[in-house]
Write a protein that holds these residues in place. Structure first.
Motif, PDB file in Angstrom:
ATOM      1  N   SER A 156      10.056   4.312   8.397  1.00 45.07           N
ATOM      2  CA  SER A 156       9.160   4.019   7.256  1.00 45.07           C
ATOM      3  C   SER A 156       9.758   4.615   5.991  1.00 45.07           C
ATOM      4  O   SER A 156       9.832   3.955   4.940  1.00 45.07           O
ATOM      5  CB  SER A 156       7.781   4.638   7.482  1.00 45.07           C
ATOM      6  OG  SER A 156       7.316   4.401   8.766  1.00 45.07           O
ATOM      7  N   ALA A 157      10.154   5.886   6.074  1.00 44.15           N
ATOM      8  CA  ALA A 157      10.693   6.569   4.896  1.00 44.15           C
ATOM      9  C   ALA A 157      12.011   5.928   4.453  1.00 44.15           C
ATOM     10  O   ALA A 157      12.277   5.789   3.247  1.00 44.15           O
ATOM     11  CB  ALA A 157      10.904   8.042   5.203  1.00 44.15           C
ATOM     12  N   ALA A 158      12.835   5.519   5.430  1.00 45.92           N
ATOM     13  CA  ALA A 158      14.126   4.917   5.088  1.00 45.92           C
ATOM     14  C   ALA A 158      13.931   3.591   4.351  1.00 45.92           C
ATOM     15  O   ALA A 158      14.523   3.358   3.286  1.00 45.92           O
ATOM     16  CB  ALA A 158      14.958   4.705   6.352  1.00 45.92           C
ATOM     17  N   ILE A 159      13.094   2.725   4.889  1.00 50.26           N
ATOM     18  CA  ILE A 159      12.886   1.412   4.267  1.00 50.26           C
ATOM     19  C   ILE A 159      12.140   1.572   2.936  1.00 50.26           C
ATOM     20  O   ILE A 159      12.464   0.908   1.938  1.00 50.26           O
ATOM     21  CB  ILE A 159      12.107   0.476   5.220  1.00 50.26           C
ATOM     22  CG1 ILE A 159      12.911   0.245   6.516  1.00 50.26           C
ATOM     23  CG2 ILE A 159      11.792  -0.852   4.552  1.00 50.26           C
ATOM     24  CD1 ILE A 159      14.242  -0.448   6.346  1.00 50.26           C
ATOM     25  N   GLY A 160      11.161   2.478   2.910  1.00 52.60           N
ATOM     26  CA  GLY A 160      10.440   2.723   1.655  1.00 52.60           C
ATOM     27  C   GLY A 160      11.366   3.227   0.564  1.00 52.60           C
ATOM     28  O   GLY A 160      11.288   2.804  -0.599  1.00 52.60           O
ATOM     29  N   SER A 161      12.283   4.111   0.925  1.00 53.28           N
ATOM     30  CA  SER A 161      13.228   4.647  -0.067  1.00 53.28           C
ATOM     31  C   SER A 161      14.179   3.558  -0.560  1.00 53.28           C
ATOM     32  O   SER A 161      14.515   3.507  -1.746  1.00 53.28           O
ATOM     33  CB  SER A 161      14.017   5.811   0.531  1.00 53.28           C
ATOM     34  OG  SER A 161      13.140   6.873   0.833  1.00 53.28           O
ATOM     35  N   LEU A 162      14.618   2.699   0.356  1.00 50.16           N
ATOM     36  CA  LEU A 162      15.492   1.593  -0.068  1.00 50.16           C
ATOM     37  C   LEU A 162      14.743   0.630  -0.986  1.00 50.16           C
ATOM     38  O   LEU A 162      15.317   0.101  -1.951  1.00 50.16           O
ATOM     39  CB  LEU A 162      16.035   0.843   1.159  1.00 50.16           C
ATOM     40  CG  LEU A 162      17.091   1.589   1.973  1.00 50.16           C
ATOM     41  CD1 LEU A 162      17.401   0.832   3.263  1.00 50.16           C
ATOM     42  CD2 LEU A 162      18.373   1.783   1.162  1.00 50.16           C
ATOM     43  N   MET A 170      12.699  -0.478  13.378  1.00 47.19           N
ATOM     44  CA  MET A 170      13.415  -1.405  12.507  1.00 47.19           C
ATOM     45  C   MET A 170      12.603  -1.713  11.270  1.00 47.19           C
ATOM     46  O   MET A 170      11.391  -1.504  11.241  1.00 47.19           O
ATOM     47  CB  MET A 170      13.807  -2.698  13.249  1.00 47.19           C
ATOM     48  CG  MET A 170      12.664  -3.597  13.676  1.00 47.19           C
ATOM     49  SD  MET A 170      12.051  -4.704  12.387  1.00 47.19           S
ATOM     50  CE  MET A 170      13.402  -5.856  12.248  1.00 47.19           C
ATOM     51  N   GLY A 171      13.287  -2.185  10.242  1.00 45.79           N
ATOM     52  CA  GLY A 171      12.574  -2.567   9.039  1.00 45.79           C
ATOM     53  C   GLY A 171      13.326  -3.644   8.294  1.00 45.79           C
ATOM     54  O   GLY A 171      14.524  -3.870   8.513  1.00 45.79           O
ATOM     55  N   THR A 172      12.601  -4.348   7.434  1.00 47.10           N
ATOM     56  CA  THR A 172      13.217  -5.399   6.611  1.00 47.10           C
ATOM     57  C   THR A 172      12.853  -5.197   5.150  1.00 47.10           C
ATOM     58  O   THR A 172      11.789  -4.668   4.827  1.00 47.10           O
ATOM     59  CB  THR A 172      12.754  -6.808   7.049  1.00 47.10           C
ATOM     60  OG1 THR A 172      11.334  -6.902   6.917  1.00 47.10           O
ATOM     61  CG2 THR A 172      13.153  -7.118   8.476  1.00 47.10           C
ATOM     62  N   LEU A 173      13.743  -5.639   4.310  1.00 49.91           N
ATOM     63  CA  LEU A 173      13.563  -5.546   2.869  1.00 49.91           C
ATOM     64  C   LEU A 173      13.939  -6.910   2.282  1.00 49.91           C
ATOM     65  O   LEU A 173      15.012  -7.441   2.587  1.00 49.91           O
ATOM     66  CB  LEU A 173      14.533  -4.481   2.359  1.00 49.91           C
ATOM     67  CG  LEU A 173      14.289  -3.802   1.025  1.00 49.91           C
ATOM     68  CD1 LEU A 173      12.937  -3.095   1.036  1.00 49.91           C
ATOM     69  CD2 LEU A 173      15.393  -2.778   0.777  1.00 49.91           C
ATOM     70  N   ARG A 233       0.830  -1.190   0.000  1.00 53.02           N
ATOM     71  CA  ARG A 233       0.000   0.000   0.000  1.00 53.02           C
ATOM     72  C   ARG A 233       0.868   1.245   0.000  1.00 53.02           C
ATOM     73  O   ARG A 233       2.083   1.122   0.074  1.00 53.02           O
ATOM     74  CB  ARG A 233      -0.878  -0.010   1.245  1.00 53.02           C
ATOM     75  CG  ARG A 233      -1.731  -1.280   1.326  1.00 53.02           C
ATOM     76  CD  ARG A 233      -2.636  -1.180   2.513  1.00 53.02           C
ATOM     77  NE  ARG A 233      -3.197  -2.438   2.897  1.00 53.02           N
ATOM     78  CZ  ARG A 233      -4.130  -2.538   3.841  1.00 53.02           C
ATOM     79  NH1 ARG A 233      -4.595  -1.459   4.448  1.00 53.02           N
ATOM     80  NH2 ARG A 233      -4.579  -3.733   4.179  1.00 53.02           N
ATOM     81  N   ALA A 234       0.245   2.408  -0.007  1.00 53.59           N
ATOM     82  CA  ALA A 234       1.016   3.643  -0.129  1.00 53.59           C
ATOM     83  C   ALA A 234       1.061   4.396   1.192  1.00 53.59           C
ATOM     84  O   ALA A 234       0.899   5.602   1.250  1.00 53.59           O
ATOM     85  CB  ALA A 234       0.419   4.520  -1.220  1.00 53.59           C
ATOM     86  N   GLY A 235       1.303   3.641   2.282  1.00 58.21           N
ATOM     87  CA  GLY A 235       1.339   4.252   3.610  1.00 58.21           C
ATOM     88  C   GLY A 235       2.726   4.743   3.984  1.00 58.21           C
ATOM     89  O   GLY A 235       3.378   5.451   3.220  1.00 58.21           O
ATOM     90  N   GLY A 236       3.182   4.324   5.180  1.00 60.20           N
ATOM     91  CA  GLY A 236       4.456   4.813   5.698  1.00 60.20           C
ATOM     92  C   GLY A 236       5.635   4.484   4.814  1.00 60.20           C
ATOM     93  O   GLY A 236       6.540   5.308   4.635  1.00 60.20           O
ATOM     94  N   MET A 237       5.659   3.295   4.241  1.00 57.89           N
ATOM     95  CA  MET A 237       6.777   2.910   3.352  1.00 57.89           C
ATOM     96  C   MET A 237       6.414   3.069   1.895  1.00 57.89           C
ATOM     97  O   MET A 237       7.211   3.560   1.092  1.00 57.89           O
ATOM     98  CB  MET A 237       7.176   1.452   3.622  1.00 57.89           C
ATOM     99  CG  MET A 237       7.785   1.257   4.986  1.00 57.89           C
ATOM    100  SD  MET A 237       8.170  -0.467   5.283  1.00 57.89           S
ATOM    101  CE  MET A 237       6.575  -1.210   5.061  1.00 57.89           C
ATOM    102  N   GLY A 238       5.209   2.630   1.532  1.00 54.57           N
ATOM    103  CA  GLY A 238       4.801   2.704   0.132  1.00 54.57           C
ATOM    104  C   GLY A 238       4.720   4.138  -0.371  1.00 54.57           C
ATOM    105  O   GLY A 238       4.991   4.393  -1.552  1.00 54.57           O
TER     106      GLY A 238
END
Lengths: 88, 245
Positions: B191-197, B156-159, B36-41
């Protein structure tokens, strides 16, 4: 001969793992299962890590806590446990 | 062929160590599903838009609510109470007139995920449930479309980046569907960091420039300032991508 491994536990499990040292001292011939059992005994107030946690050793994915490849540990290994996250 | 205006717009990202001119052209000819287009999308869709991806299918149901404001950067205080997808799409269009944006005011079901995955060049998966993530992963595998899965919790986040039928799919990583946590804590910066990656991985895949982290999980633990990269094991018996399916 005893060995020392580094332990990395991801954010979602911080509360359960509060107070668990970043390094574990283990006996020679210790396996990943032994390390997980040692870790389980050190979790706060009888907490448990979810069976679905991803387990990795030395950057290699072994599976989940519930089902993973058996591995022996070596001195200096890093055991990584990542609780699944799905936040969007 | 890029126009002079496009060449000027993208001049800072064309050259050694970034995109080739042909890569920029490939980006313009490509399309991505972001759901979706939320915190990461949201940050991912914005980065894809400003980078010059040709077409973005943006799926996000429901209305903007106040607790979204700490991370859903495509929205604003003015859009609280409004349906997200049309507003988010308008914002993206305002950022790059060369990019087509197709808003969907709902999350795709099995059939629609398959239909959309078949007509895009990459799927960027950012939903809050494993049910949706595993659905998108199945659709990506069935249509041989690369998948980038981004997830977050707290700081934290995962990709995970999947090259279908060659590297581990999400079902290989999560053979049992983990439980759903509706109100997870999250700091907008992660959110922005993982979404950008995630967007960067898509840009590399689509442009053919750089080295995508196919078959790996990148985990960044912002609370402790630590990054880990894990080589994911593909399960040959996986019911989604395995050899016996």
């Amino acid at each position: 001969m005893p060995l020392t491994i580094r332990l990395t536990i991801s954010g979602r499990s911080y509360d359960a793992a509060e107070g668990v040292p970043r390094e574990l001292q283990l006996g020679d011939g210790t396996t990943v299962d032994d390390a997980l059992a040692e870790l389980a005994g050190q979790l706060k107030n009888g907490s448990v890590l979810p069976d679905t946690c991803l387990v990795a050793l030395g950057g290699a994915h072994l599976g989940t806590i519930a089902e993973h490849e058996p591995r022996s540990l070596r001195d200096g290994d890093e055991l990584v446990i990542i609780a699944p996250v799905a936040g969007g | 062929m890029l126009t002079d205006d496009e060449l000027q717009r993208y001049s800072r990202q064309i050259g050694p160590g970034v995109l080739s001119r042909q890569g920029q052209e490939r980006l313009r000819e490509s399309s991505v599903l972001v759901t979706r287009a939320g915190g990461m999308g949201g940050p991912a869709a914005l980065a894809l838009t400003t980078a010059g991806v040709g077409r973005i299918v943006l799926a996000h149901g429901g209305r903007m609510i106040t607790p979204d404001l700490n991370r859903q950067i495509l929205g604003s205080e003015a859009t609280v109470g409004e349906f997200r997808a049309p507003h988010f799409a308008d914002y993206l269009r305002s950022m790059n007139r060369y990019v087509e944006v197709e808003p969907l005011d709902h999350e795709p079901d099995d059939d629609e995920a398959l239909e959309i995955a078949a007509r895009v060049d990459a799927v960027l998966s950012c939903p809050p449930t494993f049910d949706e993530r595993l659905r998108l992963s199945r659709a990506a595998v069935d249509t041989s479309t690369p998948l980038i899965d981004a997830a977050q919790w707290g700081m934290m986040g995962t990709l995970i980046v999947v090259d279908p039928s060659r590297t581990a799919c999400l079902r290989c990583v999560y053979p049992q569907e983990p439980p759903f946590e509706e109100l997870f804590p999250v700091v907008g910066a992660i959110s922005a960091a993982i979404g950008s990656l995630a967007a960067l991985e898509a840009i590399k895949i689509l442009s053919g420039c750089g080295e995508p982290i196919f078959g790996k999980m990148l985990m960044y633990d912002g609370f402790r300032g630590r990054a880990s990269q894990i080589d994911l094991r593909r399960d040959p018996q996986c019911p989604v991508c395995g050899d016996a399916r």
